[in-house]
Each structure stands twice: as structure tokens, then as C-alpha cells.
Design a protein around this motif. Structure first.
Motif, PDB file in Angstrom:
ATOM      1  N   PRO A 194      -5.737   7.329  -2.351  1.00 59.29           N
ATOM      2  CA  PRO A 194      -4.546   6.475  -2.297  1.00 59.29           C
ATOM      3  C   PRO A 194      -3.655   6.683  -3.517  1.00 59.29           C
ATOM      4  O   PRO A 194      -4.133   6.986  -4.615  1.00 59.29           O
ATOM      5  CB  PRO A 194      -5.141   5.062  -2.296  1.00 59.29           C
ATOM      6  CG  PRO A 194      -6.453   5.214  -3.000  1.00 59.29           C
ATOM      7  CD  PRO A 194      -6.971   6.559  -2.572  1.00 59.29           C
ATOM      8  N   ARG A 195      -2.364   6.504  -3.307  1.00 61.92           N
ATOM      9  CA  ARG A 195      -1.423   6.610  -4.426  1.00 61.92           C
ATOM     10  C   ARG A 195      -1.270   5.292  -5.159  1.00 61.92           C
ATOM     11  O   ARG A 195      -0.840   5.273  -6.312  1.00 61.92           O
ATOM     12  CB  ARG A 195      -0.064   7.079  -3.908  1.00 61.92           C
ATOM     13  CG  ARG A 195      -0.108   8.438  -3.223  1.00 61.92           C
ATOM     14  CD  ARG A 195       1.286   8.923  -2.895  1.00 61.92           C
ATOM     15  NE  ARG A 195       1.255  10.128  -2.081  1.00 61.92           N
ATOM     16  CZ  ARG A 195       2.328  10.844  -1.751  1.00 61.92           C
ATOM     17  NH1 ARG A 195       3.527  10.452  -2.170  1.00 61.92           N
ATOM     18  NH2 ARG A 195       2.229  11.929  -1.005  1.00 61.92           N
ATOM     19  N   GLY A 196      -1.598   4.189  -4.495  1.00 62.20           N
ATOM     20  CA  GLY A 196      -1.516   2.901  -5.169  1.00 62.20           C
ATOM     21  C   GLY A 196      -1.592   1.748  -4.195  1.00 62.20           C
ATOM     22  O   GLY A 196      -1.419   1.908  -2.981  1.00 62.20           O
ATOM     23  N   ALA A 237      13.600   9.399  12.491  1.00 58.43           N
ATOM     24  CA  ALA A 237      13.330   9.140  11.077  1.00 58.43           C
ATOM     25  C   ALA A 237      13.097   7.651  10.829  1.00 58.43           C
ATOM     26  O   ALA A 237      13.862   6.800  11.325  1.00 58.43           O
ATOM     27  CB  ALA A 237      14.492   9.624  10.215  1.00 58.43           C
ATOM     28  N   PRO A 238      12.053   7.304  10.090  1.00 58.06           N
ATOM     29  CA  PRO A 238      11.828   5.890   9.762  1.00 58.06           C
ATOM     30  C   PRO A 238      12.918   5.380   8.820  1.00 58.06           C
ATOM     31  O   PRO A 238      13.408   6.100   7.949  1.00 58.06           O
ATOM     32  CB  PRO A 238      10.464   5.895   9.076  1.00 58.06           C
ATOM     33  CG  PRO A 238      10.297   7.273   8.550  1.00 58.06           C
ATOM     34  CD  PRO A 238      11.009   8.172   9.504  1.00 58.06           C
ATOM     35  N   GLY A 251       1.350   9.226   2.134  1.00 54.11           N
ATOM     36  CA  GLY A 251       2.733   8.909   1.816  1.00 54.11           C
ATOM     37  C   GLY A 251       3.315   7.702   2.521  1.00 54.11           C
ATOM     38  O   GLY A 251       4.461   7.340   2.265  1.00 54.11           O
ATOM     39  N   GLU A 252       2.552   7.063   3.421  1.00 56.47           N
ATOM     40  CA  GLU A 252       3.097   5.900   4.127  1.00 56.47           C
ATOM     41  C   GLU A 252       3.150   4.694   3.196  1.00 56.47           C
ATOM     42  O   GLU A 252       2.216   4.423   2.442  1.00 56.47           O
ATOM     43  CB  GLU A 252       2.237   5.569   5.350  1.00 56.47           C
ATOM     44  CG  GLU A 252       2.807   4.430   6.197  1.00 56.47           C
ATOM     45  CD  GLU A 252       1.956   4.101   7.409  1.00 56.47           C
ATOM     46  OE1 GLU A 252       2.460   3.388   8.316  1.00 56.47           O
ATOM     47  OE2 GLU A 252       0.788   4.547   7.468  1.00 56.47           O
ATOM     48  N   LEU A 293       0.843  -1.193   0.000  1.00 57.25           N
ATOM     49  CA  LEU A 293       0.000   0.000   0.000  1.00 57.25           C
ATOM     50  C   LEU A 293       0.878   1.242   0.000  1.00 57.25           C
ATOM     51  O   LEU A 293       1.911   1.285   0.681  1.00 57.25           O
ATOM     52  CB  LEU A 293      -0.901   0.027   1.243  1.00 57.25           C
ATOM     53  CG  LEU A 293      -1.818  -1.173   1.476  1.00 57.25           C
ATOM     54  CD1 LEU A 293      -2.309  -1.189   2.919  1.00 57.25           C
ATOM     55  CD2 LEU A 293      -3.000  -1.130   0.526  1.00 57.25           C
ATOM     56  N   TRP A 294       0.447   2.241  -0.753  1.00 57.45           N
ATOM     57  CA  TRP A 294       1.061   3.568  -0.718  1.00 57.45           C
ATOM     58  C   TRP A 294      -0.071   4.541  -0.462  1.00 57.45           C
ATOM     59  O   TRP A 294      -0.877   4.817  -1.348  1.00 57.45           O
ATOM     60  CB  TRP A 294       1.772   3.864  -2.030  1.00 57.45           C
ATOM     61  CG  TRP A 294       2.636   5.098  -1.994  1.00 57.45           C
ATOM     62  CD1 TRP A 294       2.918   5.883  -0.919  1.00 57.45           C
ATOM     63  CD2 TRP A 294       3.338   5.671  -3.101  1.00 57.45           C
ATOM     64  NE1 TRP A 294       3.746   6.912  -1.267  1.00 57.45           N
ATOM     65  CE2 TRP A 294       4.028   6.800  -2.612  1.00 57.45           C
ATOM     66  CE3 TRP A 294       3.447   5.353  -4.454  1.00 57.45           C
ATOM     67  CZ2 TRP A 294       4.801   7.616  -3.439  1.00 57.45           C
ATOM     68  CZ3 TRP A 294       4.216   6.143  -5.269  1.00 57.45           C
ATOM     69  CH2 TRP A 294       4.893   7.266  -4.766  1.00 57.45           C
TER      70      TRP A 294
END
Length: 535
Positions: A332-334, A515-516, A309-310, A304-305
Motif C-alpha cells: 500500500p502507498r498509504g 476516465a474516472p 494507485g486507487e 486509502l491509497w
């Protein structure tokens, strides 16, 4: 009066005389040169996508009429073995004469494909129906198919590779067959999971509905860089639709899809851009002595995107009962069902699971609020598609409503949008919790997740990323991360103590400072799930 039979005989006579008839289409002219290899085509009719959309709109305002199955008793005799003997002759493949780049062949009807689908060829805004003939198929003398009615129809179609390739007659790259199912090969040349035109009430109490593509209109690609354009009409008890596909053969296959949908009846679970796959087991849930192969699956996770942005990776499960999970989002982006594990040694059989394509959905335009929903259905064999994923709009789909969706499908080995600055989850494993060398407490499960990515190589000697973990219930302990010797992998390890058999939803990611360093790993732990040999 010129009957259909008289018209066909006239064309054959003209071809025998070496004539090219005025007004004949390019493929008629090509096939007319040899009467034995000529397609029978119906009359010309004007075609436009707008007109197809309007047809679908009007159909939705009328009661659904199920398609009749002609010669049902005969079709029942064309089982899997008999159907496999019915092969479309390549000499009759439209566009194999050079009028297009990718020839078309058709699937025969049979026991598992009993609904006729009308096939049309398109040229300059005019359509002509391809009329079924037994002559088009290699067919044993004793085949039940020889008893079928004239022009019974076809079950579906496929596109073959570029006619400039020596192997085009044996290699295809797209297939539409059954209900609204279609699939394509990836950049490793292998079929795997499927897509569908729409998903209606998947895994709901009233039962799933399978609308059908009832008509296809195919316009050829003039060059390898051009797409093949396919138009389709959808019809079902609760929905109608008009579709336009731009099918491009490049790195794998890319499809631009636009569809107009019209709701006949209220739909409880309205699945847009649905994907269908198979997940039996992998390294995290392989049952003891169930099968000799290390892993068996067409896809191993849902990627998932989100609109925010996650990047998320949800490892797939083979649950004990049908389960549906929803991942809420806004524009959703995708999303996609992915075959992330490409190591041939993890499969070790001849059906090439390591080459199965991943399928990524990229929305084109704003889809608004809703959720990507994942449906996981129990299976005890690899012959069943038991995984579905699709977008469900937030507002319910009610009778009288209409929708327009545009999206792009990428059939290839990996996501078209790789994790450039984040590590990804490479493998998930479960075992008995507790400390090695000591008695293992009951009810304690150890989770081990391997991560890989260039960013992990930036860690200084002695520096460890932190695993941030949350669970819907239960108690976490023994959390740690460590590098795996002689690899570029890092491993996150933790124990979970939980009572009862209710599922546990889990999230984890690696971070350095604030930061991840990785995507978000998600998993649904099923404490009550037993090994098959224990049931």
C-alpha cells in the motif's frame, strides 16, 4: 560506599558552592546552578538502538512477566480529578535550559495509569534515568500522591513547544501516555485521535491485548529543524519490540517510525501502525433527538491509497455490533483516519472537532501483501474511542517470528498527498427512498453523496458525470447526478432496495467517458440500524 541519597546531597552541596563538576551532563550542569530546580539522575549507561533491539529479542524468548503496580491502593485514590491537580513543574523540564529545543515534562501515575514507565535522557550515547520526586510536581498538601513510595516512576511524557516561544510552558505538541498510545497536534494546533505502537487481537473473541511502552529514551533536538529522537521498549504477553521515533515539529507533526517486533505467542490479528479514533455520528447517521450538535467525531472516514494507485474513501459508521472490514492490498502507498469535514458550523461546540488532526500512514519500504483493516465498535457517547485502523500482513504472526517496519506518520489537517486530478467525497447522507411528493415505499433507502474538486469544473454546460455503483446485495434504482446550485459541488443520488438486516457493502465513483473523475466512495450500509430513540 556512596549511596544514592549521599550522591544527591553531594551534588547539591557542590552546586551551592558554585562548582561545575567534571563529567556532568549539560542538563545536570544547568540544573546544578539552582539546587531547588535540579533533576535527580541515575548513573550513566551506554545506550544504542541495536542494544535495545537485542534486549527486545531476548525478552521474547522468555515468559512474560507483568509489571508490578506499586502502591496500588494509593494510585486508586488518584482519580481523574486528583490526577488533574498533579502538574509537572516547568522549572524541572529537561532541555528548558537551552540544551535542547523542545522541553520535556512528565505525567504522574494515577488510577488510570498504574504501570510505571522508566524515563531516560540521552546525550552522546549515554543514558541517565530521571528519578521520580514529588518535588517535580505541583501537588496539593492533601494529595494521595504524597503517600507514594520513593521513585515510584512516571506514567508518560510530553514535548513542549520551542523554548523561544513565550507560551512554551503551556503548549505541547506530542504526548506518550498509557499502554503504547501516543498522539500529536496537527497544523491547527489541536489534539484528537491517537496512534499506538502495536495492536494485538483487536476485536477478536479472546479479547484485545495492550502491550506497554516500559522505557523511553529521549535525545533532544538541537534546533527547530532537527527531530527529537525517542527510543522505546515494548513488552506484552504476546510481543516485544524496540522503537525509534524521529519527531519533527513543522506543518503539524511528522514522525518517522522504525520498529523491530518479536512474537512471543501466536497473534490472531496483528495490527501494524494502528490508529485509534472516535466516531459517534455525522450527517449520514445522526439519530433523531440524540444530541443537540450536528456532528460529533474525531475522524469521519478512512482514506486509502492502494498499491495499484486507487484512491478510496470509506465513510465511518457507528454500528449496532462490532464490525471489522478488510481492504486487501499489495504494498500500500498509504492509509489514514481523516477529519475531512472542517466546517465549524457542522460541530458548534467548544471542543473544536473541526480542528482535530487527520493521521496519515506512509509505508517506507515494501510491506508486501496484506490488508488495511477497519474496526468499528458501537458507542453511545463521545468519550469512547470506537474506531481502529491498521495494516495486517497476509501471513499469520506466529511465535518466534520477527518483523521490521518503517513508516511515516503525518499529523495534519489533510492528507499529505491530495487528490490532484480527482474529486473527493465531501458528504454522505441517507433518507427515505422513492420519488418526492409520492408515498415512500418501505425498505427503500436514498443515498446522496456530494463530491467536490477542480475537475468537476471542467464539465461543459449540460454535461453530466456518470455514477458507477456496485453493491454486495440489493437492487439499485433512480440513479442520477446533478450540480448543486450556488456551489461547486456535484451530487450523486440513488435508491437501494434491500431485504433483511445484513450489511450491504457499496462502491461508487464518478466518471466521464472512460476516465474516472472522483475517488472511490465506499460505505457499509446497515439496514437494521435504528435511531437511538427507537431502541
Amino acid at each position: 560506599m556512596d549511596t544514592s541519597a549521599q550522591r544527591r546531597q553531594f551534588l547539591k552541596s557542590a552546586a551551592a558552592a558554585g562548582l561545575i563538576l567534571p563529567g556532568m551532563s549539560m542538563w545536570q550542569q544547568a540544573f546544578a546552578a539552582d539546587a531547588a530546580k535540579k533533576l535527580d539522575l541515575g548513573k550513566k549507561h551506554k545506550f544504542s538502538f541495536d542494544a535495545l533491539v537485542e534486549r527486545a529479542r531476548k525478552m521474547a524468548g522468555k515468559p512474560y512477566v507483568a509489571p508490578k503496580t506499586p502502591d496500588k491502593a494509593i494510585l486508586e485514590q488518584i482519580d481523574y480529578a486528583e490526577h488533574g491537580k498533579l502538574k509537572y513543574k516547568r522549572d524541572f523540564a529537561p532541555f528548558s535550559d537551552g540544551s535542547g529545543t523542545y522541553p520535556v515534562t512528565y505525567f504522574h501515575m494515577g488510577q488510570f495509569f498504574q504501570k510505571p514507565v522508566r524515563m531516560y535522557l540521552l546525550e552522546n550515547g549515554m543514558s541517565q534515568e530521571v528519578e521520580y520526586k514529588t518535588d517535580y510536581f505541583e501537588m496539593p498538601a492533601n494529595s494521595p500522591a504524597r503517600k507514594l513510595s520513593e521513585n515510584i516512576g512516571f506514567a508518560g511524557f510530553r514535548l513542549h513547544e520551542n523554548i523561544k516561544r513565550d507560551d512554551w510552558k503551556t503548549q505541547d505538541w506530542v504526548a506518550f501516555l498509557g499502554a503504547s498510545y501516543f498522539r500529536a497536534i496537527g497544523d491547527e494546533g489541536q489534539y484528537g485521535l491517537s496512534a499506538r505502537g502495536i495492536a494485538v487481537n483487536t476485536a477478536t473473541p479472546q479479547g484485545e491485548e495492550f502491550p506497554d511502552f516500559t522505557e523511553f529514551y529521549i535525545e533532544p533536538a538541537k534546533s527547530a529543524e532537527d527531530p527529537v529522537t525517542v527510543y522505546a521498549l515494548l513488552d506484552g504477553p504476546s510481543i516485544t519490540g524496540a522503537y525509534r521515533f524521529y519527531l519533527t515539529r513543522g506543518k503539524g507533526v511528522t514522525m518517522d517510525v522504525e520498529k523491530f517486533l518479536f512474537i512471543r505467542k501466536d497473534i490472531e490479528r496483528f495490527g501494524v501502525a494502528p490508529l485509534t479514533s472516535m466516531f459517534w455520528y455525522s450527517e449520514q447517521n445522526r439519530p433523531f433527538r440524540m444530541d443537540w450538535r450536528p456532528e460529533v467525531h474525531d475522524s469521519d472516514g478512512l482514506a486509502l491509497w492502494t498499491g495499484g494507485g486507487e484512491r478510496i474513501w470509506r465513510q465511518l459508521n457507528n454500528p449496532e455490533v462490532t464490525r471489522a472490514s478488510a481492504f486487501g492490498d499489495d504494498n500500500p502507498r498509504g492509509f489514514g483516519l481523516m477529519q475531512r469535514d472542517r466546517d465549524v458550523s457542522h460541530y458548534l461546540d467548544g471542543v473544536m472537532y473541526h480542528r482535530r488532526p487527520s493521521l496519515w500512514v506512509e509505508p517506507l519500504g515494501a510491506w508486501g501483501k496484506g490488508a488495511v483493516q477497519l474496526v468499528e465498535i458501537p458507542t453511545d457517547d463521545e468519550i469512547h474511542d470506537n474506531i481502529a485502523a491498521f495494516w495486517v500482513p497476509e501471513a499469520p504472526a506466529k511465535a518466534g517470528q520477527s518483523y521490521n517496519f518503517r513508516y511515516r506518520l503525518y499529523w495534519q489537517a489533510h492528507t499529505p498527498y491530495p487528490l490532484e486530478k480527482l474529486a473527493y467525497a465531501k458528504a454522505t447522507r441517507l433518507g427515505r427512498g422513492g420519488q418526492e411528493g409520492l408515498p415512500r415505499p418501505k425498505g427503500l433507502t436514498k443515498f446522496v453523496v456530494d463530491f467536490e474538486g477542480d475537475i468537476l469544473g471542467t464539465l461543459a454546460y449540460g454535461e453530466y458525470p456518470e455514477a458507477i455503483i456496485s453493491v454486495s446485495r440489493g437492487k439499485l434504482s433512480r440513479i442520477k447526478t446533478e450540480p448543486i446550485p450556488d456551489t461547486s459541488l456535484w451530487r450523486a443520488i440513488f435508491d437501494l432496495e434491500v431485504a433483511g438486516n445484513d450489511p450491504v457493502d457499496m462502491r461508487m465513483y464518478l466518471k466521464r467517458g472512460d476516465a474516472p473523475m472522483s475517488e472511490t466512495w465506499m460505505y457499509q450500509h446497515l439496514p437494521g440500524l435504528k435511531n437511538w430513540d427507537e431502541q
